[in-house]
Design an enzyme around this catalytic site. Structure first.
Site, PDB file in Angstrom:
ATOM      1  N   ARG A  23       0.817  -1.219   0.000  1.00  0.00           N
ATOM      2  CA  ARG A  23       0.000   0.000   0.000  1.00  0.00           C
ATOM      3  C   ARG A  23       0.848   1.265   0.000  1.00  0.00           C
ATOM      4  O   ARG A  23       0.379   2.333  -0.352  1.00  0.00           O
ATOM      5  CB  ARG A  23      -0.908   0.023   1.236  1.00  0.00           C
ATOM      6  CG  ARG A  23      -1.891  -1.118   1.297  1.00  0.00           C
ATOM      7  CD  ARG A  23      -2.546  -1.185   2.644  1.00  0.00           C
ATOM      8  NE  ARG A  23      -1.527  -1.464   3.662  1.00  0.00           N
ATOM      9  CZ  ARG A  23      -1.715  -1.315   4.960  1.00  0.00           C
ATOM     10  NH1 ARG A  23      -2.863  -0.875   5.432  1.00  0.00           N
ATOM     11  NH2 ARG A  23      -0.755  -1.605   5.810  1.00  0.00           N
ATOM     12  N   GLU A  28       5.526   7.337  12.077  1.00  0.00           N
ATOM     13  CA  GLU A  28       5.140   8.382  13.021  1.00  0.00           C
ATOM     14  C   GLU A  28       6.200   9.481  12.944  1.00  0.00           C
ATOM     15  O   GLU A  28       7.359   9.237  13.260  1.00  0.00           O
ATOM     16  CB  GLU A  28       5.083   7.781  14.425  1.00  0.00           C
ATOM     17  CG  GLU A  28       4.566   8.727  15.473  1.00  0.00           C
ATOM     18  CD  GLU A  28       4.432   8.025  16.818  1.00  0.00           C
ATOM     19  OE1 GLU A  28       3.290   7.725  17.211  1.00  0.00           O
ATOM     20  OE2 GLU A  28       5.474   7.772  17.444  1.00  0.00           O
ATOM     21  N   ASP A  48       3.577  24.923  13.409  1.00  0.00           N
ATOM     22  CA  ASP A  48       3.988  24.106  12.269  1.00  0.00           C
ATOM     23  C   ASP A  48       4.021  24.983  11.031  1.00  0.00           C
ATOM     24  O   ASP A  48       3.112  25.789  10.810  1.00  0.00           O
ATOM     25  CB  ASP A  48       2.981  22.974  12.014  1.00  0.00           C
ATOM     26  CG  ASP A  48       3.213  21.769  12.898  1.00  0.00           C
ATOM     27  OD1 ASP A  48       4.328  21.591  13.405  1.00  0.00           O
ATOM     28  OD2 ASP A  48       2.266  20.994  13.071  1.00  0.00           O
ATOM     29  N   ASN A  49       5.056  24.816  10.221  1.00  0.00           N
ATOM     30  CA  ASN A  49       5.208  25.574   8.985  1.00  0.00           C
ATOM     31  C   ASN A  49       5.487  24.615   7.837  1.00  0.00           C
ATOM     32  O   ASN A  49       6.022  23.527   8.050  1.00  0.00           O
ATOM     33  CB  ASN A  49       6.364  26.567   9.102  1.00  0.00           C
ATOM     34  CG  ASN A  49       6.155  27.564  10.206  1.00  0.00           C
ATOM     35  OD1 ASN A  49       5.125  28.210  10.283  1.00  0.00           O
ATOM     36  ND2 ASN A  49       7.117  27.670  11.100  1.00  0.00           N
ATOM     37  N   ARG A  59      16.601  28.691   0.594  1.00  0.00           N
ATOM     38  CA  ARG A  59      15.951  29.446   1.668  1.00  0.00           C
ATOM     39  C   ARG A  59      16.900  29.478   2.858  1.00  0.00           C
ATOM     40  O   ARG A  59      17.259  28.455   3.396  1.00  0.00           O
ATOM     41  CB  ARG A  59      14.621  28.799   2.055  1.00  0.00           C
ATOM     42  CG  ARG A  59      13.605  28.792   0.924  1.00  0.00           C
ATOM     43  CD  ARG A  59      12.288  28.181   1.402  1.00  0.00           C
ATOM     44  NE  ARG A  59      11.329  28.027   0.332  1.00  0.00           N
ATOM     45  CZ  ARG A  59      10.382  28.922   0.043  1.00  0.00           C
ATOM     46  NH1 ARG A  59      10.279  30.034   0.723  1.00  0.00           N
ATOM     47  NH2 ARG A  59       9.538  28.682  -0.947  1.00  0.00           N
ATOM     48  N   HIS A  62      18.497  31.365   8.024  1.00  0.00           N
ATOM     49  CA  HIS A  62      17.658  32.186   8.894  1.00  0.00           C
ATOM     50  C   HIS A  62      17.782  31.787  10.352  1.00  0.00           C
ATOM     51  O   HIS A  62      18.083  30.637  10.665  1.00  0.00           O
ATOM     52  CB  HIS A  62      16.188  32.061   8.492  1.00  0.00           C
ATOM     53  CG  HIS A  62      15.920  32.436   7.081  1.00  0.00           C
ATOM     54  ND1 HIS A  62      14.996  31.772   6.319  1.00  0.00           N
ATOM     55  CD2 HIS A  62      16.443  33.393   6.278  1.00  0.00           C
ATOM     56  CE1 HIS A  62      14.955  32.319   5.097  1.00  0.00           C
ATOM     57  NE2 HIS A  62      15.835  33.292   5.052  1.00  0.00           N
ATOM     58  N   LYS A  72      13.855  23.973  15.981  1.00  0.00           N
ATOM     59  CA  LYS A  72      13.014  23.460  14.901  1.00  0.00           C
ATOM     60  C   LYS A  72      13.246  21.970  14.730  1.00  0.00           C
ATOM     61  O   LYS A  72      14.361  21.480  14.923  1.00  0.00           O
ATOM     62  CB  LYS A  72      13.365  24.141  13.572  1.00  0.00           C
ATOM     63  CG  LYS A  72      13.156  25.627  13.543  1.00  0.00           C
ATOM     64  CD  LYS A  72      13.644  26.210  12.225  1.00  0.00           C
ATOM     65  CE  LYS A  72      13.514  27.717  12.218  1.00  0.00           C
ATOM     66  NZ  LYS A  72      14.097  28.296  11.003  1.00  0.00           N
ATOM     67  N   TYR A 132       8.241  21.952   9.089  1.00  0.00           N
ATOM     68  CA  TYR A 132       8.992  22.045  10.338  1.00  0.00           C
ATOM     69  C   TYR A 132       8.130  22.565  11.476  1.00  0.00           C
ATOM     70  O   TYR A 132       7.235  23.360  11.296  1.00  0.00           O
ATOM     71  CB  TYR A 132      10.247  22.896  10.181  1.00  0.00           C
ATOM     72  CG  TYR A 132      10.056  24.303   9.696  1.00  0.00           C
ATOM     73  CD1 TYR A 132      10.125  25.378  10.579  1.00  0.00           C
ATOM     74  CD2 TYR A 132       9.844  24.577   8.354  1.00  0.00           C
ATOM     75  CE1 TYR A 132       9.978  26.679  10.131  1.00  0.00           C
ATOM     76  CE2 TYR A 132       9.695  25.872   7.895  1.00  0.00           C
ATOM     77  CZ  TYR A 132       9.766  26.930   8.798  1.00  0.00           C
ATOM     78  OH  TYR A 132       9.606  28.213   8.360  1.00  0.00           O
ATOM     79  N   LYS A 169      15.245  39.312  -0.298  1.00  0.00           N
ATOM     80  CA  LYS A 169      15.439  39.415   1.154  1.00  0.00           C
ATOM     81  C   LYS A 169      16.666  38.607   1.593  1.00  0.00           C
ATOM     82  O   LYS A 169      17.490  39.091   2.374  1.00  0.00           O
ATOM     83  CB  LYS A 169      14.182  38.915   1.863  1.00  0.00           C
ATOM     84  CG  LYS A 169      14.244  38.894   3.359  1.00  0.00           C
ATOM     85  CD  LYS A 169      12.921  38.368   3.910  1.00  0.00           C
ATOM     86  CE  LYS A 169      13.052  37.896   5.313  1.00  0.00           C
ATOM     87  NZ  LYS A 169      11.828  37.307   5.825  1.00  0.00           N
ATOM     88  N   ASP A 170      16.805  37.384   1.103  1.00  0.00           N
ATOM     89  CA  ASP A 170      17.939  36.538   1.490  1.00  0.00           C
ATOM     90  C   ASP A 170      19.251  37.024   0.879  1.00  0.00           C
ATOM     91  O   ASP A 170      20.316  36.796   1.450  1.00  0.00           O
ATOM     92  CB  ASP A 170      17.676  35.081   1.121  1.00  0.00           C
ATOM     93  CG  ASP A 170      16.697  34.410   2.070  1.00  0.00           C
ATOM     94  OD1 ASP A 170      16.283  35.047   3.061  1.00  0.00           O
ATOM     95  OD2 ASP A 170      16.335  33.246   1.822  1.00  0.00           O
TER      96      ASP A 170
END
Length: 181
Positions: A23, A28, A48-49, A59, A62, A72, A132, A169-170
């Site tokens: 399947r 978890e 949560d993001n 990215r 940061h 995180k 994360y 921005k970065d």
């Protein structure tokens, strides 16, 4: 779930037990009691993001500082990324050192990024879905970072700069020396 140490103090990989059959798979991704038992940490994740990125999207790096600093627990739901963390805790024995790991939807590894670390990733697959948990809320006033191509850190992002997609921005983030001063 198994804890795997990295070369950075307090930063580690979690490897879940994955069940596979005709399947598909099941695992978890987080259980507070198991996390505490395995790591010795009682982290209260509050947010949560998730981000969706295409190939070459970089990215980071940061972090949030002061009372709004965040730990995180990061993972990839779809695709493949190179994840990089840098210890920016001046009192740490691993200050200024970095660690990188491939996170993907095959191995399902997760990276725990402690408070006081700069964090970033680059998408190595056509697309990635990156998720994360954070133990503190996002606060724009506490946000900072380090430019991805900082000469002091000399990070290997596994792609050539021609393939990078970096936000304005970065691109304006400070150097490592500027960020830690």
């Amino acid at each position: 779930m198994e804890q795997i140490k990295t070369n950075l103090k307090d930063c580690f990989i979690l490897k879940p037990r994955v069940f596979k059959d005709e399947r598909g798979i099941f695992y978890e991704s987080y259980n507070r009691e198991n996390f505490k038992k395995i790591t010795g940490l009682d982290v209260d994740f509050v947010q949560d993001n998730q981000s969706v990125s295409s190939y070459g999207v970089l990215r980071g790096l940061h972090f949030q500082h002061g009372p709004m600093a965040q730990s995180k627990l990061v993972r990839v739901i779809k695709g493949k990324v190179l994840d990089i963390v840098v210890d920016i805790r001046k009192d740490s024995e691993t200050f200024g050192k970095s660690y990188s790991v491939i996170l993907d939807d095959v191995d399902h590894l997760q990276l725990f990024v402690p408070r006081g670390f700069a964090h970033g990733f680059i998408t190595l697959s056509k697309t990635s879905v990156f998720a994360y948990k954070c133990d503190n809320y996002y606060d724009k006033a506490s946000e900072s970072g380090i430019i991805y191509n900082d000469a002091t850190l000399s990070l290997d992002w596994h792609l050539t700069k021609e393939n990078f997609i970096v936000s304005e921005k970065d691109l304006e983030l400070p150097t490592f020396e500027e960020a830690i001063s």
